[in-house]
Design a protein around this motif. Structure first.
Motif, PDB file in Angstrom:
ATOM      1  N   UNK A  60     -41.416 -12.968   3.337  1.00 12.38           N
ATOM      2  CA  UNK A  60     -40.905 -11.773   2.662  1.00 12.38           C
ATOM      3  C   UNK A  60     -40.837 -10.598   3.627  1.00 12.38           C
ATOM      4  N   UNK A  61     -41.880 -10.427   4.438  1.00  6.50           N
ATOM      5  CA  UNK A  61     -41.889  -9.317   5.399  1.00  6.50           C
ATOM      6  C   UNK A  61     -40.793  -9.478   6.449  1.00  6.50           C
ATOM      7  N   UNK A  62     -40.546 -10.703   6.874  1.00  4.35           N
ATOM      8  CA  UNK A  62     -39.518 -10.947   7.881  1.00  4.35           C
ATOM      9  C   UNK A  62     -38.118 -10.718   7.340  1.00  4.35           C
ATOM     10  N   UNK A  63     -37.970 -10.642   6.036  1.00  6.85           N
ATOM     11  CA  UNK A  63     -36.668 -10.349   5.448  1.00  6.85           C
ATOM     12  C   UNK A  63     -36.274  -8.898   5.673  1.00  6.85           C
ATOM     13  N   UNK A  64     -37.247  -8.035   5.933  1.00  5.60           N
ATOM     14  CA  UNK A  64     -36.956  -6.617   6.174  1.00  5.60           C
ATOM     15  C   UNK A  64     -36.215  -6.448   7.498  1.00  5.60           C
ATOM     16  N   UNK A  65     -35.256  -5.532   7.543  1.00  8.00           N
ATOM     17  CA  UNK A  65     -34.553  -5.273   8.806  1.00  8.00           C
ATOM     18  C   UNK A  65     -35.520  -4.764   9.869  1.00  8.00           C
TER      19      UNK A  65
END
Length: 104
Positions: A60-65
């Motif tokens: 989920x965190x890696x989905x952030x730009x």
């Protein structure tokens, strides 16, 4: 213990269920990355929806730009969250620390 052999129909149903779960997780990640939903909303949904609850926190965190594997791991370490932790498995303090850190 040997696993039971699945019929063709049962196998097709399992594939369809897995596909729906992957699509749900992808939709949540893209909505979170776009800012359409907050981290708190995602965490609330994770406790109601088993498919979202099985999403790994680091994914989920890696989905952030601008957040890759290194930054996501650092965020989780600062919030005292195991790299293998899934959203449903986060404790109250971990959720609060993550929301405070992300600020969404």
């Amino acid at each position: 213990m040997a696993l039971r052999q699945l019929s063709t129909e049962e196998r097709a149903q399992a594939r369809a269920k897995a596909l729906r779960a992957r699509q749900e997780r992808a939709e949540v990640k893209s909505a979170f990355a776009a800012g359409e939903v907050s981290l708190g909303e995602v965490l609330d949904r994770a406790h109601r929806d088993p498919a979202i609850g099985r999403l790994r926190t680091v994914d989920l965190l890696q989905a952030l730009p601008g957040v890759g594997a290194v930054r996501a791991t650092a965020v989780m370490a600062s919030c005292e969250i195991s790299p293998a932790r899934r959203l449903k498995g986060l404790g109250r303090r971990q959720r609060e620390a993550l929301i405070a850190y992300i600020g969404r």
